[in-house]
Design an enzyme around this catalytic site. Structure first.
Site, short mmCIF file in Angstrom:
data_model
loop_
_atom_site.label_atom_id
_atom_site.label_comp_id
_atom_site.label_asym_id
_atom_site.label_seq_id
_atom_site.Cartn_x
_atom_site.Cartn_y
_atom_site.Cartn_z
N GLY A 46 0.81 -1.35 0.08
CA GLY A 46 -0.02 0.00 -0.12
C GLY A 46 0.90 1.34 0.08
O GLY A 46 0.63 2.30 0.69
N HIS A 87 -9.44 11.92 14.62
CA HIS A 87 -8.35 11.64 13.67
C HIS A 87 -9.05 12.50 12.31
O HIS A 87 -9.87 13.21 12.30
CB HIS A 87 -8.75 10.02 13.28
N HIS A 88 -8.18 12.60 11.32
CA HIS A 88 -8.25 13.43 10.05
C HIS A 88 -9.60 12.75 9.42
O HIS A 88 -10.08 11.77 9.52
CB HIS A 88 -7.07 12.85 9.18
N LYS A 141 -10.19 9.37 7.69
CA LYS A 141 -10.19 7.93 8.38
C LYS A 141 -11.38 7.20 7.81
O LYS A 141 -12.47 7.72 8.04
CB LYS A 141 -9.91 8.03 9.76
N THR A 179 -7.43 2.03 17.93
CA THR A 179 -6.47 2.37 19.47
C THR A 179 -7.61 2.69 20.43
O THR A 179 -7.34 2.15 21.76
CB THR A 179 -5.66 3.40 19.23
N1 LIG Z 1 -1.32 0.65 13.70
C1 LIG Z 1 -0.80 1.58 13.44
O1 LIG Z 1 -0.18 2.07 14.18
C2 LIG Z 1 -1.74 2.70 12.61
C3 LIG Z 1 -2.79 2.35 12.04
N2 LIG Z 1 -3.30 2.93 10.73
C4 LIG Z 1 -4.16 2.01 9.92
O2 LIG Z 1 -3.48 1.69 8.61
C5 LIG Z 1 -4.64 1.64 7.92
C6 LIG Z 1 -3.83 2.76 6.41
O3 LIG Z 1 -3.88 3.86 6.98
P1 LIG Z 1 -3.71 5.02 5.92
O4 LIG Z 1 -2.28 4.70 5.37
O5 LIG Z 1 -3.91 6.30 6.69
O6 LIG Z 1 -4.75 4.81 4.75
P2 LIG Z 1 -4.55 5.21 3.18
O7 LIG Z 1 -5.86 5.24 2.70
O8 LIG Z 1 -3.63 6.45 3.04
O9 LIG Z 1 -3.53 4.05 2.75
C7 LIG Z 1 -4.07 2.79 2.60
C8 LIG Z 1 -3.61 2.31 1.26
O10 LIG Z 1 -3.74 0.78 0.82
C9 LIG Z 1 -3.97 0.76 -0.39
N3 LIG Z 1 -4.42 -0.48 -0.73
C10 LIG Z 1 -5.93 -0.98 -0.45
N4 LIG Z 1 -5.79 -2.19 -0.83
C11 LIG Z 1 -4.76 -2.65 -1.10
C12 LIG Z 1 -4.18 -3.91 -1.51
N5 LIG Z 1 -5.13 -5.06 -1.71
N6 LIG Z 1 -3.01 -4.12 -1.87
C13 LIG Z 1 -1.92 -3.03 -1.70
N7 LIG Z 1 -2.48 -1.71 -1.55
C14 LIG Z 1 -3.63 -1.65 -1.17
C15 LIG Z 1 -4.88 1.98 -0.84
O11 LIG Z 1 -4.49 2.08 -2.11
P3 LIG Z 1 -5.67 3.08 -3.02
O12 LIG Z 1 -5.39 4.46 -2.62
O13 LIG Z 1 -5.81 2.76 -4.45
O14 LIG Z 1 -7.20 2.77 -2.24
C16 LIG Z 1 -4.09 3.06 -0.07
O15 LIG Z 1 -2.93 3.57 -0.69
C17 LIG Z 1 -5.75 1.93 8.49
O16 LIG Z 1 -6.62 0.85 8.54
C18 LIG Z 1 -5.43 2.57 9.55
O17 LIG Z 1 -6.29 2.73 10.46
C19 LIG Z 1 -2.79 4.07 10.36
C20 LIG Z 1 -1.67 4.66 11.47
C21 LIG Z 1 -1.14 3.91 12.21
O1 LIG Z 2 -6.39 5.76 10.51
C1 LIG Z 2 -5.22 6.47 11.22
O2 LIG Z 2 -4.83 7.44 10.95
C2 LIG Z 2 -4.97 5.87 12.53
N1 LIG Z 2 -5.33 4.84 12.86
C3 LIG Z 2 -5.03 3.95 13.96
C4 LIG Z 2 -6.24 3.60 14.66
O3 LIG Z 2 -7.24 3.28 14.31
O4 LIG Z 2 -6.20 3.41 15.99
C5 LIG Z 2 -3.94 4.48 14.91
C6 LIG Z 2 -3.70 5.87 14.58
O5 LIG Z 2 -4.28 6.66 15.49
C7 LIG Z 2 -3.73 6.39 13.23
#
Ligand SMILES: NC(=O)C1=CN([C@@H]2O[C@H](COP(=O)(O)OP(=O)(O)OC[C@H]3O[C@@H](n4cnc5c(N)ncnc54)[C@H](OP(=O)(O)O)[C@@H]3O)[C@@H](O)[C@H]2O)C=CC1
Ligand SMILES: O=C(O)C1=N[C@H](C(=O)O)C[C@H](O)C1
Length: 272
Positions: free
Chosen positions: A8, A158-159, A162, A169
């Site tokens: 991703g 969050h933004h 989301k 969390t």
């Molecule tokens: N555990 C942690 O510390 C954190 C967890 N998160 C979680 O991480 C996830 C992603 O967050 P975020 O980066 O903000 O979201 P984004 O929407 O910015 O990024 C997700 C990406 O995954 C891509 N994607 C979707 N399906 C696939 C696939 N099958 N193969 C490859 N790529 C794919 C999307 O592509 P496309 O744009 O083409 O749809 C997109 O680019 C969320 O569930 C969020 O809650 C976020 C921050 C911290």
């Molecule tokens: O989607 C996000 O951005 C984030 N997701 C995670 C969550 O759902 O807890 C962690 C972080 O807060 C950012």
């Protein structure tokens, strides 16, 4: 060198992970993916993720194919719960370790992740920041010591982009608090509206705000008689999530199969 694949990479977390993995002297990025059918498939990952230079890694639109052409030790995956399940299957079939940061898993999807973790080691955590994981433990400790006379509420912000609410969390915090207070998921109340009546004792409220570019904020309120404690974590950029995930990647590569949490990675032993 830990041979690492980032999924991703068009996303907020994927691009952050790619930049920090590229900059880590003990990690080698050997693969990068975007969603199936993505127009960036075949392009250089460094340019796709706007890192300002080529990485000499072509973006694949299927993790299975990426793993078949790169001898990877670990995959780091922040996409969506649905995509992460498919990625867990691809890793399980090929014996590759996995770090999952995606949130929004249903109980059924989480059970599926556990099945894949019988084949390969998987670290899954809704928040990979070291600070947040310490806050989760501190919240449990506060709840245990303060006891049932304090009303507990979890608030997250969050933004606007989301997709899931409440955040993974906030859910984890609420579950850990319920556990510390001898309560269950049935005691969690998600938002309030209308003639709700007086707050039932034992309730744990969980509320979600969405807007702008807020990276991620979590506060646990302990409301008592004549005093209040607020325990807050604020992320001001995404680097700490990604650094935690890369720490998990180094830790999980080569481990025995099983489903691990960030508490295992950080060596936070004992009950939360
Ligand atoms: N555990 C942690 O510390 C954190 C967890 N998160 C979680 O991480 C996830 C992603 O967050 P975020 O980066 O903000 O979201 P984004 O929407 O910015 O990024 C997700 C990406 O995954 C891509 N994607 C979707 N399906 C696939 C696939 N099958 N193969 C490859 N790529 C794919 C999307 O592509 P496309 O744009 O083409 O749809 C997109 O680019 C969320 O569930 C969020 O809650 C976020 C921050 C911290
Ligand atoms: O989607 C996000 O951005 C984030 N997701 C995670 C969550 O759902 O807890 C962690 C972080 O807060 C950012």
């Amino acid at each position: 060198m830990t041979r690492t694949v980032i999924t991703g990479i068009t996303g907020r977390m994927g691009s952050t992970l790619l930049r920090l993995a590229r900059d880590a002297s003990d990690l080698q990025v050997v693969g990068a993916t975007a969603r199936p059918g993505s127009p960036v498939s075949g392009q250089d990952a460094g340019f796709v993720a706007r890192l300002g230079a080529a990485l000499d890694v072509a973006v694949a639109d299927d993790l299975g194919r990426a793993l078949d052409s790169a001898k990877a030790d670990v995959v780091v995956d922040f996409t969506s719960a649905e995509a992460s399940l498919a990625h867990a299957r691809a890793c399980a079939e090929r014996g590759v370790a996995l770090v999952v940061g995606s949130t929004g898993f249903t109980p059924e999807a989480h059970a599926q992740l556990q099945v894949h973790a019988k084949a390969v080691p998987i670290v899954a955590a809704p928040n990979m920041s070291v600070g947040v994981n310490l806050v989760i433990r501190m919240a449990a400790e506060l709840a245990r010591v303060l006891g049932p006379s304090f009303d507990v509420e979890v608030l997250e912000a969050h933004h606007r982009m989301k997709k899931d609410a409440p955040s993974g969390t906030a859910l984890r915090l609420a579950e850990v608090l319920a556990d510390a207070l001898g309560r269950t998921r049935e005691d969690l109340t998600f938002a309030r509206e209308g003639q709700t009546g007086a707050r039932p004792p034992g309730e744990i409220g969980v509320q979600a705000l969405r807007g702008g570019d807020v990276v991620g904020e979590h506060t646990v309120y302990f409301f008592g008689e004549g005093e209040r404690i607020e325990l807050t974590h604020r992320a001001t950029n995404r680097d700490q999530f990604a650094l935690g995930a890369l720490r998990a990647a180094r830790w999980v590569a080569g481990r025995a199969p099983g489903l691990y949490d960030m508490a295992d990675v950080l060596g936070l032993q004992g009950k939360t």
